[in-house]
Design a protein around this motif. Structure first.
Motif, PDB file in Angstrom:
ATOM      1  N   ALA A   2       0.818  -1.216   0.000  1.00 61.43           N
ATOM      2  CA  ALA A   2       0.000   0.000   0.000  1.00 61.43           C
ATOM      3  C   ALA A   2       0.850   1.263   0.000  1.00 61.43           C
ATOM      4  N   GLN A   3       2.151   1.115   0.303  1.00 65.47           N
ATOM      5  CA  GLN A   3       3.050   2.263   0.460  1.00 65.47           C
ATOM      6  C   GLN A   3       2.524   3.224   1.531  1.00 65.47           C
ATOM      7  N   GLN A   4       2.091   2.624   2.654  1.00 64.84           N
ATOM      8  CA  GLN A   4       1.557   3.367   3.785  1.00 64.84           C
ATOM      9  C   GLN A   4       2.019   2.699   5.077  1.00 64.84           C
ATOM     10  N   TYR A   5       2.379   3.508   6.051  1.00 61.21           N
ATOM     11  CA  TYR A   5       2.696   2.960   7.364  1.00 61.21           C
ATOM     12  C   TYR A   5       1.470   2.284   7.960  1.00 61.21           C
ATOM     13  N   TYR A   6       1.694   1.123   8.552  1.00 58.70           N
ATOM     14  CA  TYR A   6       0.680   0.395   9.326  1.00 58.70           C
ATOM     15  C   TYR A   6      -0.600   0.150   8.541  1.00 58.70           C
ATOM     16  N   ALA A   7      -0.460  -0.379   7.327  1.00 57.73           N
ATOM     17  CA  ALA A   7      -1.610  -0.581   6.445  1.00 57.73           C
ATOM     18  C   ALA A   7      -2.374  -1.877   6.712  1.00 57.73           C
ATOM     19  N   HIS A   8      -1.803  -2.810   7.452  1.00 63.49           N
ATOM     20  CA  HIS A   8      -2.524  -4.054   7.726  1.00 63.49           C
ATOM     21  C   HIS A   8      -3.818  -3.709   8.452  1.00 63.49           C
ATOM     22  N   PRO A   9      -4.951  -4.227   7.991  1.00 66.02           N
ATOM     23  CA  PRO A   9      -6.231  -3.830   8.582  1.00 66.02           C
ATOM     24  C   PRO A   9      -6.384  -4.188  10.070  1.00 66.02           C
ATOM     25  N   ARG A  10      -5.619  -5.157  10.549  1.00 70.87           N
ATOM     26  CA  ARG A  10      -5.726  -5.531  11.971  1.00 70.87           C
ATOM     27  C   ARG A  10      -4.627  -4.896  12.824  1.00 70.87           C
ATOM     28  N   ASN A  11      -3.740  -4.109  12.223  1.00 71.89           N
ATOM     29  CA  ASN A  11      -2.727  -3.435  13.025  1.00 71.89           C
ATOM     30  C   ASN A  11      -3.424  -2.351  13.847  1.00 71.89           C
ATOM     31  N   ALA A  12      -3.067  -2.252  15.107  1.00 73.79           N
ATOM     32  CA  ALA A  12      -3.744  -1.336  16.031  1.00 73.79           C
ATOM     33  C   ALA A  12      -3.197   0.092  15.991  1.00 73.79           C
ATOM     34  N   PHE A  13      -2.141   0.355  15.213  1.00 71.89           N
ATOM     35  CA  PHE A  13      -1.520   1.674  15.242  1.00 71.89           C
ATOM     36  C   PHE A  13      -2.516   2.799  14.956  1.00 71.89           C
ATOM     37  N   TRP A  14      -3.198   2.755  13.813  1.00 68.98           N
ATOM     38  CA  TRP A  14      -4.096   3.856  13.454  1.00 68.98           C
ATOM     39  C   TRP A  14      -5.301   3.948  14.382  1.00 68.98           C
ATOM     40  N   LEU A  57      -5.507  10.966  19.580  1.00 65.52           N
ATOM     41  CA  LEU A  57      -5.515  12.312  18.996  1.00 65.52           C
ATOM     42  C   LEU A  57      -6.907  12.787  18.609  1.00 65.52           C
ATOM     43  N   ARG A  58      -7.899  11.938  18.838  1.00 67.23           N
ATOM     44  CA  ARG A  58      -9.311  12.282  18.606  1.00 67.23           C
ATOM     45  C   ARG A  58      -9.600  12.656  17.150  1.00 67.23           C
ATOM     46  N   PHE A  59      -9.221  11.741  16.251  1.00 75.40           N
ATOM     47  CA  PHE A  59      -9.615  11.886  14.851  1.00 75.40           C
ATOM     48  C   PHE A  59     -10.294  10.609  14.406  1.00 75.40           C
ATOM     49  N   ASP A  60     -10.983  10.667  13.300  1.00 71.78           N
ATOM     50  CA  ASP A  60     -11.692   9.515  12.757  1.00 71.78           C
ATOM     51  C   ASP A  60     -10.673   8.570  12.115  1.00 71.78           C
ATOM     52  N   GLY A  61     -10.572   7.374  12.656  1.00 73.88           N
ATOM     53  CA  GLY A  61      -9.625   6.400  12.139  1.00 73.88           C
ATOM     54  C   GLY A  61      -9.909   5.957  10.718  1.00 73.88           C
ATOM     55  N   ALA A  62     -11.087   6.263  10.203  1.00 71.12           N
ATOM     56  CA  ALA A  62     -11.445   5.903   8.828  1.00 71.12           C
ATOM     57  C   ALA A  62     -11.063   6.985   7.824  1.00 71.12           C
ATOM     58  N   SER A  95       1.984  -2.737  18.022  1.00 67.54           N
ATOM     59  CA  SER A  95       0.634  -2.566  17.476  1.00 67.54           C
ATOM     60  C   SER A  95       0.294  -3.657  16.463  1.00 67.54           C
ATOM     61  N   SER A  96       1.239  -4.525  16.193  1.00 67.03           N
ATOM     62  CA  SER A  96       1.062  -5.586  15.204  1.00 67.03           C
ATOM     63  C   SER A  96      -0.028  -6.572  15.631  1.00 67.03           C
ATOM     64  N   PRO A  97      -0.789  -7.090  14.654  1.00 64.62           N
ATOM     65  CA  PRO A  97      -1.773  -8.122  14.994  1.00 64.62           C
ATOM     66  C   PRO A  97      -1.106  -9.412  15.481  1.00 64.62           C
ATOM     67  N   ALA A 147      -6.811  -4.616  23.333  1.00 56.82           N
ATOM     68  CA  ALA A 147      -6.743  -3.292  22.704  1.00 56.82           C
ATOM     69  C   ALA A 147      -6.732  -2.199  23.767  1.00 56.82           C
ATOM     70  N   ASP A 148      -7.521  -2.360  24.821  1.00 55.63           N
ATOM     71  CA  ASP A 148      -7.556  -1.356  25.892  1.00 55.63           C
ATOM     72  C   ASP A 148      -6.230  -1.281  26.636  1.00 55.63           C
ATOM     73  N   ALA A 149      -5.596  -2.424  26.853  1.00 56.82           N
ATOM     74  CA  ALA A 149      -4.305  -2.435  27.549  1.00 56.82           C
ATOM     75  C   ALA A 149      -3.229  -1.776  26.692  1.00 56.82           C
ATOM     76  N   LYS A 150      -3.253  -2.035  25.392  1.00 54.86           N
ATOM     77  CA  LYS A 150      -2.297  -1.372  24.498  1.00 54.86           C
ATOM     78  C   LYS A 150      -2.527   0.132  24.506  1.00 54.86           C
ATOM     79  N   LEU A 151      -3.785   0.534  24.386  1.00 57.07           N
ATOM     80  CA  LEU A 151      -4.117   1.957  24.374  1.00 57.07           C
ATOM     81  C   LEU A 151      -3.620   2.638  25.641  1.00 57.07           C
ATOM     82  N   ALA A 152      -3.795   2.001  26.774  1.00 52.68           N
ATOM     83  CA  ALA A 152      -3.360   2.593  28.040  1.00 52.68           C
ATOM     84  C   ALA A 152      -1.853   2.856  28.039  1.00 52.68           C
TER      85      ALA A 152
END
Length: 170
Positions: A30-42, A49-54, A147-149, A156-161
């Motif tokens: 995809a030529q994009q950082y963290y493009a795997h759909p199950r990667n938790a980064f985005w 940062l309170r933006f729409d992940g989509a 953040s890798s699947p 997910a909550d523990a990673k976010l924390a």
């Protein structure tokens, strides 16, 4: 197969740097950082940062840049089959030029590692050269859960924390 990393996502005023090891197959395609759909980064960044992940990739990148967050990888190139860090051939590792990066980004105060391989590789291949730079004396380092699947040991909550420190450390 030799693979190559992307240029960093950054602005000259970035204050924090998140480092991965090397983009996975989905990201390279995809030529994009963290493009795997199950990667938790985005999803994590969207919550922090309170933006729409989509949002489109360019808008997500802009949100990071506005927040003063740079993203890059420790490795400039390596040989790897597949996406797993464990598949990286250690003898093939070439690190990115961090001396130049930090010279161009003098306001960075915090470096966060997206997983243990990014941290270990940085400490082994990059840090010895950085010890000569004045800025290195003030950089603060922290390892975050990957953040890798493939890293499913934490919810997910523990990673976010744990990732919250990206926006709270100053």
């Amino acid at each position: 197969m030799t693979i190559h990393a992307f240029p960093p996502i950054s602005t000259p005023t970035a204050t924090r740097l998140i480092l991965g090891s090397m983009p996975g197959v989905a990201s390279l395609q995809a030529q994009q950082y963290y493009a795997h759909p199950r990667n938790a980064f985005w999803p994590i960044m969207a919550q922090l940062l309170r933006f729409d992940g989509a949002l489109p990739y360019a808008s997500r990148v802009a949100a990071l840049q506005t927040a003063g967050i740079a993203v890059w990888d420790v490795l400039q190139s390596c040989e790897r089959v597949g996406s797993l860090d464990a598949a990286i051939a250690p003898a093939s590792i070439v690190a990115n030029d961090f001396a130049q990066f930090f010279a161009q980004h003098p306001q960075i105060t915090h470096v966060f590692f997206n997983g243990s391989l990014a941290e270990a590789t940085f400490k082994r291949t990059v840090l010895p050269q950085l010890n000569l730079l004045p800025q290195e004396q003030t950089l603060q380092y922290a390892r975050l859960p990957s953040s890798s699947p493939a890293h499913a040991a934490l919810s997910a909550d523990a990673k976010l924390a744990q990732w919250r420190q990206v926006i709270t450390d100053s």
